[in-house]
Each structure stands twice: as C-alpha cells, then as structure tokens.
Design a protein around this motif. Sequence first.
Motif, PDB file in Angstrom:
ATOM      1  N   CYS A  76       0.846  -1.204   0.000  1.00  0.00           N
ATOM      2  CA  CYS A  76       0.000   0.000   0.000  1.00  0.00           C
ATOM      3  C   CYS A  76       0.885   1.260   0.000  1.00  0.00           C
ATOM      4  O   CYS A  76       2.114   1.157   0.119  1.00  0.00           O
ATOM      5  N   GLY A  77       0.243   2.401  -0.086  1.00  0.00           N
ATOM      6  CA  GLY A  77       0.989   3.666  -0.078  1.00  0.00           C
ATOM      7  C   GLY A  77       1.698   3.879   1.258  1.00  0.00           C
ATOM      8  O   GLY A  77       2.824   4.373   1.309  1.00  0.00           O
ATOM      9  N   THR A  78       1.037   3.507   2.339  1.00  0.00           N
ATOM     10  CA  THR A  78       1.634   3.690   3.665  1.00  0.00           C
ATOM     11  C   THR A  78       2.927   2.882   3.779  1.00  0.00           C
ATOM     12  O   THR A  78       3.944   3.385   4.271  1.00  0.00           O
ATOM     13  N   GLU A  79       2.902   1.645   3.306  1.00  0.00           N
ATOM     14  CA  GLU A  79       4.137   0.843   3.361  1.00  0.00           C
ATOM     15  C   GLU A  79       5.228   1.488   2.506  1.00  0.00           C
ATOM     16  O   GLU A  79       6.386   1.560   2.920  1.00  0.00           O
ATOM     17  N   VAL A 180       9.163  11.413  -2.575  1.00  0.00           N
ATOM     18  CA  VAL A 180       7.908  12.084  -2.918  1.00  0.00           C
ATOM     19  C   VAL A 180       6.742  11.102  -2.780  1.00  0.00           C
ATOM     20  O   VAL A 180       6.772  10.010  -3.361  1.00  0.00           O
ATOM     21  N   ASP A 181       5.742  11.503  -2.013  1.00  0.00           N
ATOM     22  CA  ASP A 181       4.522  10.723  -1.884  1.00  0.00           C
ATOM     23  C   ASP A 181       3.601  11.160  -3.031  1.00  0.00           C
ATOM     24  O   ASP A 181       3.025  12.257  -2.998  1.00  0.00           O
ATOM     25  N   ALA A 182       3.500  10.290  -4.034  1.00  0.00           N
ATOM     26  CA  ALA A 182       2.689  10.637  -5.215  1.00  0.00           C
ATOM     27  C   ALA A 182       1.386   9.848  -5.232  1.00  0.00           C
ATOM     28  O   ALA A 182       0.775   9.663  -6.297  1.00  0.00           O
ATOM     29  N   VAL A 183       0.954   9.405  -4.051  1.00  0.00           N
ATOM     30  CA  VAL A 183      -0.239   8.557  -3.965  1.00  0.00           C
ATOM     31  C   VAL A 183      -1.456   9.241  -4.599  1.00  0.00           C
ATOM     32  O   VAL A 183      -2.243   8.600  -5.288  1.00  0.00           O
ATOM     33  N   GLN A 184      -1.611  10.552  -4.386  1.00  0.00           N
ATOM     34  CA  GLN A 184      -2.780  11.242  -4.949  1.00  0.00           C
ATOM     35  C   GLN A 184      -2.521  11.783  -6.351  1.00  0.00           C
ATOM     36  O   GLN A 184      -3.468  12.087  -7.077  1.00  0.00           O
ATOM     37  N   ALA A 185      -1.273  11.912  -6.715  1.00  0.00           N
ATOM     38  CA  ALA A 185      -0.962  12.516  -8.023  1.00  0.00           C
ATOM     39  C   ALA A 185      -1.046  11.496  -9.159  1.00  0.00           C
ATOM     40  O   ALA A 185      -1.516  11.811 -10.261  1.00  0.00           O
ATOM     41  N   LEU A 203       3.401   5.130  -4.579  1.00  0.00           N
ATOM     42  CA  LEU A 203       2.092   5.057  -5.249  1.00  0.00           C
ATOM     43  C   LEU A 203       1.204   4.069  -4.496  1.00  0.00           C
ATOM     44  O   LEU A 203       1.718   3.217  -3.775  1.00  0.00           O
ATOM     45  N   SER A 204      -0.100   4.186  -4.712  1.00  0.00           N
ATOM     46  CA  SER A 204      -1.034   3.246  -4.083  1.00  0.00           C
ATOM     47  C   SER A 204      -2.093   2.835  -5.098  1.00  0.00           C
ATOM     48  O   SER A 204      -2.699   3.686  -5.750  1.00  0.00           O
ATOM     49  N   GLY A 205      -2.331   1.517  -5.192  1.00  0.00           N
ATOM     50  CA  GLY A 205      -3.257   1.007  -6.193  1.00  0.00           C
ATOM     51  C   GLY A 205      -4.683   1.511  -6.043  1.00  0.00           C
ATOM     52  O   GLY A 205      -5.330   1.885  -7.022  1.00  0.00           O
ATOM     53  N   HIS A 206      -5.174   1.561  -4.796  1.00  0.00           N
ATOM     54  CA  HIS A 206      -6.611   1.813  -4.637  1.00  0.00           C
ATOM     55  C   HIS A 206      -7.011   3.260  -4.881  1.00  0.00           C
ATOM     56  O   HIS A 206      -8.191   3.591  -4.830  1.00  0.00           O
ATOM     57  N   LYS A 207      -6.036   4.126  -5.171  1.00  0.00           N
ATOM     58  CA  LYS A 207      -6.390   5.508  -5.507  1.00  0.00           C
ATOM     59  C   LYS A 207      -6.568   5.671  -7.022  1.00  0.00           C
ATOM     60  O   LYS A 207      -6.934   6.729  -7.495  1.00  0.00           O
ATOM     61  N   LEU A 208      -6.215   4.606  -7.767  1.00  0.00           N
ATOM     62  CA  LEU A 208      -6.375   4.738  -9.224  1.00  0.00           C
ATOM     63  C   LEU A 208      -7.103   3.557  -9.842  1.00  0.00           C
ATOM     64  O   LEU A 208      -6.737   3.053 -10.893  1.00  0.00           O
TER      65      LEU A 208
END
Length: 394
Positions: A76-79, A180-185, A203-208
């Motif tokens: 996940c993004g947090t990890e 850089v935390d690009a989870v939302q970008a 990056l995080s899968g569940h945001k896209l």
Amino acid sequence: MEKETSKRIVYVDNNATTSIASEVRDAMMPYFNDKYANPSSMHTFGGCLSKDIEAAREKVARIIGASTQEIVFTSCGTESDNAAIFGTLSSYPDRKHVITTRIEHPAVLICGEYLQRHGYDVTFLSVDSYGRIDPEELTKSMRKDTVLVSIMWANNEVGNIYPIEELGRIVKSFDSVFHVDAVQAAGKIPINLKNSSVDLLSLSGHKLHAPKGVGVLYIKRGTRFRPYIMGGHQERGRRAGTENVPYIVGLGVACELAMKNINDENTRVKSMRDYLEKRILDEIPSAYLNGDPINRLPNTTNISFEFIEGEAILLMLDRAGICASSGSACTSGSLEPSHVLRAMGVPFTRAHGSIRFSLSRYNTMDEMDYILEHLKPAVKRLREMSPGVESFAK
Ligand code: PLP
C-alpha cells in the motif's frame, strides 16, 4: 453510479478510495482461479506468473517514466512511504536531520513525529494560507546532515500540487535523498521521472481504480536503500514476501487505463469539479474554497461551510446516498479539525465545516446537479438549527 440496492449512490470520495475498474477486475480473476502458482517456484507454472508480474511492472513503470528495475511492489501507499523513509535512514546512520511538511499524509507525518522521539531532528515546513510551500524555506532548512526530504506531490485533502522539480533541485544541491509521496498525483496528472531529481516515490493502487492492498515504491537506480521488510529474495531483495500476483496484475491494468484517461481527468473531470465548485461558492452563503485555486488536482475541491460541522453535512448528504468526506478519510471519526487546514491557518469556524468532494472519471454531470440539489437545503437547514447563527438569506 447506481448500486444493486434501489438507493442511488453518488460517490465523490475518490481521494479516500476508488472503485475497481471493470477491466482491472477482469484481468485479476484468473489469478483467483487457475493461475495460483507461486511466482518464485521453479516449475513452468510459477514461471508464467513471474512473467505476468514483469508485464505489470512494465505498465507501472510507464506511468511514471521509470525503468522496470526501479519498481518495487508493496502492499500500500503507507508501506511505500514507511519503506522510503526508514530504508533511507538506515542507509545513512550518521546523518540525523530530516525535512518534511506539516501537510503530509499521516503515513509520512507520523513517521516524522516518531523520528523526533528517536534521535532525529525533524523540520516540518510550514505552508501559507493557500497551503503552498515556500521553496526558500526549504533552502534555509537544508543542512549538511540533512539525510532525507519527504514532500508530497499532491495533497489528499485540498488537492494542492507542489513544484516537485523545483524542490528536488534544492534537495539535490545539498546531496540529500528526495522522497515524494505521489499517492494522490498518480493517474490524475502526468508524472515523468526521467531526468528528475526524485529518488524515491510512493504510489497506491486503490487511488487509481486498482484494489486496496497493493502499492509501489519507485527507487531510482543507484539510490542507497536498505529493505524495510526482510525475508525472501522477491523484488530483487528490496521487499520480501510472496508477491500479491492478482493485485499486481490489476495495478498494471489500472496504470494503463489511467494513462489512457489522463486527458479525460484533466478536462471532463475538471469541468465537472469546476461546475460543482462554482455553483456551491455562488449559491451557498459563507462557503469558502480551501487550498490553492490554481495548482490543484483536477478532481478535488475542498470547501468550508462556516459555522456548521462538516460531519453534520456529511450525514445529511449520506441520507441522499452522496459519499463525500470531511478532512482526510484516515482521520475521520475524530472531531479534531484537519491538520492540513490548521497548518493553513483556516479559522476554526471554517475548518470544522469543511467538506472534500473528490471526483473520478466515473462521475457524471447529472451527479453534480444531484449533489447541489441536496447540499443547498442541508446547509440551510443546519444553519437554521445552529444556535447563535444568524439566518443566511441567499
Ligand atoms: N499518502 C497519501 C497522500 C494518501 O492520500 C494516502 C491515502 O489516503 C496514503 C499516503 C496512504 O495510502 P494507502 O491507503 O495505500 O496506505
């Protein structure tokens, strides 16, 4: 979006999580049935899955302009954020200064607070009333022993986009590592890490429109990094643990779709967001936009309705099947105003009444009208019920 139940659901909470795209779901299904081998196994069956992971890695690499060797799959993004931070710090044990910002997601912010209690000096950069970072403050904060700077590409609550390349040049001129935390970008705005100063990116899968439970850490070639999760040799020794094959395959497809739809996000999604935002600000009194009105994600609007509780508005919207959010999803449940709005100095009476609408390519213009139809009377009613608040006639 219509759900199986008769109640209409209008989902505008896409910065919290997104629906799984049907193409993603279809691509994942075989891995819950016939394609179950362990990709590390010697047999041909396992080898086929290993190839499928590599194909997904290529798709993910493409969305950020990276090479496949630079992509590490996580949960996940947090990890990814935690691995980037702790994997860097353990590679440079003698440098004890870290810089981040006051508006990061808790996945970074809480790490910063933890580090402060464990022998690190941590600088939290401030933001102005629009939530903007001053590059000059970053320059002044940099030190010889600054090991890591962690700044988000886009903010989850107000949608602000930060000047990552400009900030990165400052970081690199001091020879520090830039995360850089690009989870939302990711998937909402173009990202190209070719010749960039970004060393690590989350990056995080569940945001896209991929499922929850899969993320990515980009590690630029040559970046010093100690694995955060140790065990087997998966992911070239950088993240142990048997790969989550279905989700990795799904994420590959989601990245492909996101790239294909990026212009849609930037035009159709933005125009729906702008329409909703303009009508709210024009038609509801004492409503204020939070964040940078210009450098902002195309899907996000965060609006304060002065003198009423955001949670009360959310409950009324919820009755009409409208799913939005107040503050960040991860902190909802607490009545503390959002740390992002507090960092921006948003007055208490406004910070408490903030609502975030975050759209996706699956929303429609008709849904924007539906939201307005329910939001306007909800705000009016709550204000009428609030003791001491004069009536707002508009
Ligand atoms: N970073 C940002 C900016 C986020 O918005 C989120 C989730 O909301 C995260 C990190 C954490 O990602 P995940 O939910 O995949 O752990």
